[in-house]
Design an enzyme around this catalytic site. Structure first.
Site, PDB file in Angstrom:
ATOM      1  N   LYS A   8       0.860  -1.180   0.000  1.00  0.00           N
ATOM      2  CA  LYS A   8       0.000   0.000   0.000  1.00  0.00           C
ATOM      3  C   LYS A   8       0.900   1.235   0.000  1.00  0.00           C
ATOM      4  O   LYS A   8       2.083   1.176   0.342  1.00  0.00           O
ATOM      5  CB  LYS A   8      -0.947   0.023   1.205  1.00  0.00           C
ATOM      6  N   PRO A  90       9.960  -4.271  -0.585  1.00  0.00           N
ATOM      7  CA  PRO A  90      11.112  -3.920   0.263  1.00  0.00           C
ATOM      8  C   PRO A  90      10.715  -3.657   1.707  1.00  0.00           C
ATOM      9  O   PRO A  90       9.610  -3.215   2.000  1.00  0.00           O
ATOM     10  CB  PRO A  90      11.657  -2.639  -0.390  1.00  0.00           C
ATOM     11  N   LEU A  95       5.627   0.668   3.048  1.00  0.00           N
ATOM     12  CA  LEU A  95       4.717   0.055   2.080  1.00  0.00           C
ATOM     13  C   LEU A  95       3.833  -1.035   2.697  1.00  0.00           C
ATOM     14  O   LEU A  95       2.984  -1.603   2.010  1.00  0.00           O
ATOM     15  CB  LEU A  95       5.514  -0.533   0.907  1.00  0.00           C
ATOM     16  N   GLY A  98       5.052  -6.375   5.400  1.00  0.00           N
ATOM     17  CA  GLY A  98       4.910  -7.376   6.450  1.00  0.00           C
ATOM     18  C   GLY A  98       3.482  -7.503   6.939  1.00  0.00           C
ATOM     19  O   GLY A  98       2.990  -8.613   7.190  1.00  0.00           O
ATOM     20  N   ASP A 132      -1.685  -1.634  11.131  1.00  0.00           N
ATOM     21  CA  ASP A 132      -2.236  -1.507   9.779  1.00  0.00           C
ATOM     22  C   ASP A 132      -2.618  -2.843   9.158  1.00  0.00           C
ATOM     23  O   ASP A 132      -3.112  -2.888   8.026  1.00  0.00           O
ATOM     24  CB  ASP A 132      -1.270  -0.744   8.864  1.00  0.00           C
TER      25      ASP A 132
END
Length: 267
Positions: A8, A90, A95, A98, A132
């Protein structure tokens, strides 16, 4: 069973206040992008986790994929499985890679073993794994607030635009990102982002972490400026960094000629 946990980006990120528990209240928009890992789940004689692609440091039991399995295994007495993650998103980039891996693990286990958990229930489990993580259960554009763990769906569609995502070799730690951050009331209500022409985002939508991160990592700021030089309508650091992205009306040509060596590129 194979799935593809996607990344994301954050569109805008306002640090609006500091909480009594030491955390900060945030406002941001999470938008899913197509950059994705690959995750395979198969039943096995004993539970195991393996990986390929980008090297994953640390013991397998500390990986969020493994933790997601253990979370449901304790509740539903799941059989042993072998989970293999091919890592492409990465690390330390803002982003959510995980978190996406963990959420997709929950969804795969739910489907594979017919646990009949609905999305609300899956979100509650995901919240145990990271702030998140619940976003990736529904995996649709959302306004996030609280500590980034409360979500409201928003109507935002960028499919007619081109996204270029860049990440330098450095990664940004949480402590570095929060250094010198001064919470403040947001100037623009990100819940109304779809009503604002993208050409105006540059002047209205900010990522507060850029003020603290750019002085420490000038190479990240240079990449953001480069995206604007290449014609991006809007460019920003994602989350607390270190990835930056540009939104273009048309895909920039000869991209590799402009990007310094050693930079991760996704378009």
């Amino acid at each position: 069973m194979i799935s593809f946990p996607n990344a994301k980006i954050n569109i805008g990120l306002n640090v609006v206040s500091k909480r009594a528990d030491g955390y900060h209240n945030l406002e941001t928009v999470f938008y899913p992008v197509k950059l994705a890992d690959a995750l395979e789940l198969v039943e096995s004689e004993k539970t195991a986790f393996s990986s390929s692609g980008i090297q994953i440091d640390g013991a397998p039991e500390n990986n969020l994929v493994f933790k997601a399995y253990k979370l449901l295994q304790q509740k539903f007495d799941l059989p042993p499985v072998h989970l293999h993650l091919h890592k492409i998103i990465p690390f330390g980039a803002g982003l959510g890679g995980g978190s996406a891996d963990a959420a997709f693990t929950l969804k795969m286990l739910n489907e594979c073993f017919s646990l009949d958990l609905n999305e609300d229930q899956l979100e509650k489990y995901a919240a145990n794994l990271g702030a998140d993580c619940p976003f990736f259960i529904r995996n649709k554009p959302a306004f996030a607030h609280g500590i980034g763990d409360q979500f409201k769906p928003i109507e935002l569609d960028l499919t007619n635009y081109e996204l270029v995502l860049l990440k330098p070799e450095c990664s940004v730690g949480t402590a570095d990102a929060y250094r010198n951050i001064v919470p403040r009331k947001s100037e623009f209500d990100l819940q109304k982002i779809a009503q604002l022409p993208i050409e105006e985002w540059k002047h209205r939508i900010k990522n507060d972490f850029e003020k603290s991160v750019f002085p420490q990592y000038p190479q990240i700021e240079s990449l953001k400026n480069l995206l604007y030089d290449m014609g991006a309508l809007y460019a920003s650091m994602s989350g607390s960094g270190s990835a930056v992205y540009g939104i273009f009306r048309h895909s920039p040509v000869d991209l590799a000629k402009f990007i310094p060596q050693g930079i991760f590129i996704y378009r």
